[in-house]
Enzyme design. Structure first.
Site, PDB file in Angstrom:
ATOM      1  CB  SER A 129      -0.853   0.061   1.267  1.00  0.00           C
ATOM      2  OG  SER A 129      -1.560  -1.117   1.440  1.00  0.00           O
ATOM      3  CG  HIS A 150      -2.382  -0.970  -3.626  1.00  0.00           C
ATOM      4  ND1 HIS A 150      -2.851   0.253  -3.230  1.00  0.00           N
ATOM      5  CD2 HIS A 150      -2.542  -1.799  -2.552  1.00  0.00           C
ATOM      6  CE1 HIS A 150      -3.267   0.181  -1.986  1.00  0.00           C
ATOM      7  NE2 HIS A 150      -3.097  -1.053  -1.556  1.00  0.00           N
ATOM      8  CD  GLU A 162      -3.546   3.331  -5.567  1.00  0.00           C
ATOM      9  OE1 GLU A 162      -3.823   4.542  -5.445  1.00  0.00           O
ATOM     10  OE2 GLU A 162      -2.991   2.677  -4.666  1.00  0.00           O
ATOM     11  CG  ASN A 201      -3.649   3.642   1.084  1.00  0.00           C
ATOM     12  OD1 ASN A 201      -4.803   3.593   1.482  1.00  0.00           O
ATOM     13  ND2 ASN A 201      -2.942   2.564   0.833  1.00  0.00           N
TER      14      ASN A 201
HETATM   15  N1  CAA Z   1     -17.305 -12.561  -4.437  1.00  0.00           N
HETATM   16  C1  CAA Z   1     -18.087 -11.794  -5.212  1.00  0.00           C
HETATM   17  N2  CAA Z   1     -18.944 -10.874  -4.736  1.00  0.00           N
HETATM   18  C2  CAA Z   1     -19.014 -10.713  -3.416  1.00  0.00           C
HETATM   19  C3  CAA Z   1     -18.210 -11.466  -2.534  1.00  0.00           C
HETATM   20  C4  CAA Z   1     -17.330 -12.429  -3.102  1.00  0.00           C
HETATM   21  N3  CAA Z   1     -16.529 -13.173  -2.360  1.00  0.00           N
HETATM   22  N4  CAA Z   1     -18.495 -11.062  -1.275  1.00  0.00           N
HETATM   23  C5  CAA Z   1     -19.421 -10.096  -1.363  1.00  0.00           C
HETATM   24  N5  CAA Z   1     -19.743  -9.894  -2.651  1.00  0.00           N
HETATM   25  C6  CAA Z   1     -20.689  -8.929  -3.200  1.00  0.00           C
HETATM   26  C7  CAA Z   1     -22.061  -9.114  -2.627  1.00  0.00           C
HETATM   27  O1  CAA Z   1     -22.770 -10.083  -3.371  1.00  0.00           O
HETATM   28  C8  CAA Z   1     -22.645  -7.736  -2.773  1.00  0.00           C
HETATM   29  O2  CAA Z   1     -23.034  -7.541  -4.134  1.00  0.00           O
HETATM   30  P1  CAA Z   1     -24.456  -6.877  -4.526  1.00  0.00           P
HETATM   31  O3  CAA Z   1     -24.397  -5.494  -3.958  1.00  0.00           O
HETATM   32  O4  CAA Z   1     -24.453  -6.928  -6.017  1.00  0.00           O
HETATM   33  O5  CAA Z   1     -25.449  -7.756  -3.856  1.00  0.00           O
HETATM   34  C9  CAA Z   1     -21.463  -6.821  -2.518  1.00  0.00           C
HETATM   35  O6  CAA Z   1     -20.305  -7.624  -2.772  1.00  0.00           O
HETATM   36  C10 CAA Z   1     -21.406  -6.318  -1.095  1.00  0.00           C
HETATM   37  O7  CAA Z   1     -21.326  -7.424  -0.195  1.00  0.00           O
HETATM   38  P2  CAA Z   1     -22.047  -7.511   1.224  1.00  0.00           P
HETATM   39  O8  CAA Z   1     -23.509  -7.368   1.080  1.00  0.00           O
HETATM   40  O9  CAA Z   1     -21.515  -8.712   1.914  1.00  0.00           O
HETATM   41  O10 CAA Z   1     -21.503  -6.329   2.051  1.00  0.00           O
HETATM   42  P3  CAA Z   1     -21.980  -4.849   2.175  1.00  0.00           P
HETATM   43  O11 CAA Z   1     -23.052  -4.471   1.236  1.00  0.00           O
HETATM   44  O12 CAA Z   1     -22.186  -4.658   3.628  1.00  0.00           O
HETATM   45  O13 CAA Z   1     -20.647  -4.120   1.698  1.00  0.00           O
HETATM   46  C11 CAA Z   1     -18.339  -3.691   1.590  1.00  0.00           C
HETATM   47  C12 CAA Z   1     -19.420  -4.446   2.294  1.00  0.00           C
HETATM   48  C13 CAA Z   1     -18.143  -4.235   0.181  1.00  0.00           C
HETATM   49  C14 CAA Z   1     -17.054  -3.933   2.410  1.00  0.00           C
HETATM   50  C15 CAA Z   1     -18.731  -2.183   1.526  1.00  0.00           C
HETATM   51  O14 CAA Z   1     -19.062  -1.733   2.815  1.00  0.00           O
HETATM   52  C16 CAA Z   1     -17.590  -1.324   0.995  1.00  0.00           C
HETATM   53  O15 CAA Z   1     -17.367  -1.246  -0.201  1.00  0.00           O
HETATM   54  N6  CAA Z   1     -16.892  -0.642   1.915  1.00  0.00           N
HETATM   55  C17 CAA Z   1     -15.755   0.202   1.563  1.00  0.00           C
HETATM   56  C18 CAA Z   1     -14.545  -0.662   1.370  1.00  0.00           C
HETATM   57  C19 CAA Z   1     -13.339   0.140   1.016  1.00  0.00           C
HETATM   58  O16 CAA Z   1     -13.305   1.376   0.961  1.00  0.00           O
HETATM   59  N7  CAA Z   1     -12.237  -0.581   0.785  1.00  0.00           N
HETATM   60  C20 CAA Z   1     -10.975   0.007   0.466  1.00  0.00           C
HETATM   61  C21 CAA Z   1     -10.097  -0.099   1.654  1.00  0.00           C
HETATM   62  S1  CAA Z   1      -8.505   0.601   1.355  1.00  0.00           S
HETATM   63  C22 CAA Z   1      -7.626  -0.691   0.789  1.00  0.00           C
HETATM   64  O17 CAA Z   1      -8.046  -1.787   0.661  1.00  0.00           O
HETATM   65  C23 CAA Z   1      -6.238  -0.426   0.377  1.00  0.00           C
HETATM   66  C24 CAA Z   1      -5.226  -0.121   1.330  1.00  0.00           C
HETATM   67  O18 CAA Z   1      -4.110  -0.072   0.886  1.00  0.00           O
HETATM   68  C25 CAA Z   1      -5.385   0.143   2.755  1.00  0.00           C
END
Ligand code: CAA
Length: 295
Positions: A129, A150, A162, A201
């Site tokens: 990251s 990334h 990224e 980030n």
């Molecule tokens: N395979 C395929 N699809 C999946 C899956 C899997 N294993 N698991 C979940 N999904 C799908 C679900 O089917 C759902 O799709 P639909 O909306 O089409 O039904 C969708 O993903 C969302 O799943 P959930 O219902 O389980 O969860 P949610 O609606 O509560 O969302 C979340 C959870 C996806 C985490 C959402 O809250 C989100 O996007 N949060 C923000 C996450 C974010 O910002 N991440 C970046 C972090 S920074 C980083 O990663 C980098 C770093 O360097 C620190």
């Protein structure tokens, strides 16, 4: 083992993933779902078993939500092999490192991979990251083949990748990595220069750290801060819940890399974050962070 020479480099079919924590497992999942032959490395048998369980849990979720058929699950599982021997990366055409954000550990992995992976055009990628890709590149004899790819958590759900190039990364490596992410994995690629934090980030971490400082100062509760961003800005989750998802150790490590590169106070880890990491309150993965996930 190398493919027969042709004018265009072959598409990447044999992938290695180093580390099967939440990011490594997600990367292995999307590669295996795209039909690639994926070898996943973990440090010991217990960690490999935890990684396999994590992957199977994600497939269960995907099947339950109609994102994957039973048949696709079977094929995907058959595309995955687990190993504790790094030498099993020898015939890979792309190896993606996804271990913890620790520069010394990452450079060691790259040096070892350099001595193991045989194909001259194999790409050695890092999911870091924040750690400069140059530092990983110069740990090898082939910095032109080293690139940052990334992914974002949860990898099967979030489209972004990224692509981070060091001053030494070749145009060929960049083009092949872009094709791998966009065409083979159907991700959306943005490019970033090799600066700690890259694009996302550099924006996200100061936002999360500000939320932690706001809570630490007693300005507002965790719930109110998160609700504010969910209901007021339509974010899928608030900054503290997001820190718990990313992992507070990773959040602190990314902040530390950015602080050490730029010396900007806005990247300095708040004391509360440091204490929580020291206490092992790392978020979802340990059952407790800003919120309790134990039940
Ligand atoms: N395979 C395929 N699809 C999946 C899956 C899997 N294993 N698991 C979940 N999904 C799908 C679900 O089917 C759902 O799709 P639909 O909306 O089409 O039904 C969708 O993903 C969302 O799943 P959930 O219902 O389980 O969860 P949610 O609606 O509560 O969302 C979340 C959870 C996806 C985490 C959402 O809250 C989100 O996007 N949060 C923000 C996450 C974010 O910002 N991440 C970046 C972090 S920074 C980083 O990663 C980098 C770093 O360097 C620190």
């Amino acid at each position: 083992m190398t493919d027969t020479a042709t004018s265009a480099p072959p598409s990447i079919e044999r992938v290695g993933v180093i580390g099967c924590g939440q990011m490594g497992a997600g990367i292995a999942e999307v590669c295996a779902r795209a039909g690639m032959d994926v070898v996943v490395h973990e440090v010991d048998a217990a960690s490999a078993e935890r990684g396999r369980t994590r992957l199977l849990g994600s497939f269960d979720k995907a099947v339950a939500r109609n994102k994957m058929t039973e048949e696709e699950r079977e094929t995907t599982v058959s595309n995955l092999t687990f190993t504790t021997d790094l030498a099993d990366m020898a015939d890979r055409r792309m190896v993606i490192e996804a271990i913890i954000e620790d520069e010394a550990m990452k450079t060691d992995v790259f040096t070892r991979l350099d001595g193991i992976v045989t194909a001259d055009d194999a790409i050695l990628a890092s999911n870091t990251s924040s750690i400069p890709i140059m530092k990983l590149g110069i740990a090898t004899q082939r910095p032109e083949n080293v690139v940052g790819i990334h992914f974002f958590n949860p990898v099967p759900v979030l489209k972004l990748v990224e692509l981070v190039t060091s001053l030494m990364t070749s145009k060929e490596t960049v083009a092949r990595s872009e094709r791998f992410a966009e065409d083979a994995l159907s991700k959306v690629v943005i490019r970033s220069k090799d600066r700690a934090g890259f694009v996302v980030n550099a924006l996200l971490i100061p936002y999360i750290l500000s939320a932690i400082r706001m809570m630490e100062s007693g300005f507002a509760t965790a719930e109110d801060i998160d609700n504010g961003m969910v209901e007021g800005c339509n974010h899928p989750m608030g900054p503290l819940a997001l820190a718990d998802l990313i992992g507070l150790d990773t959040t602190a490590a990314v902040a530390e890399s950015m602080y050490s590169e730029f010396k900007e106070p806005l990247y300095a880890s708040p004391a509360m974050l440091s204490r929580m990491v020291e206490a092992g309150l790392l978020g979802r993965k340990t059952g407790r962070g800003f919120y309790d996930y134990s039940h």
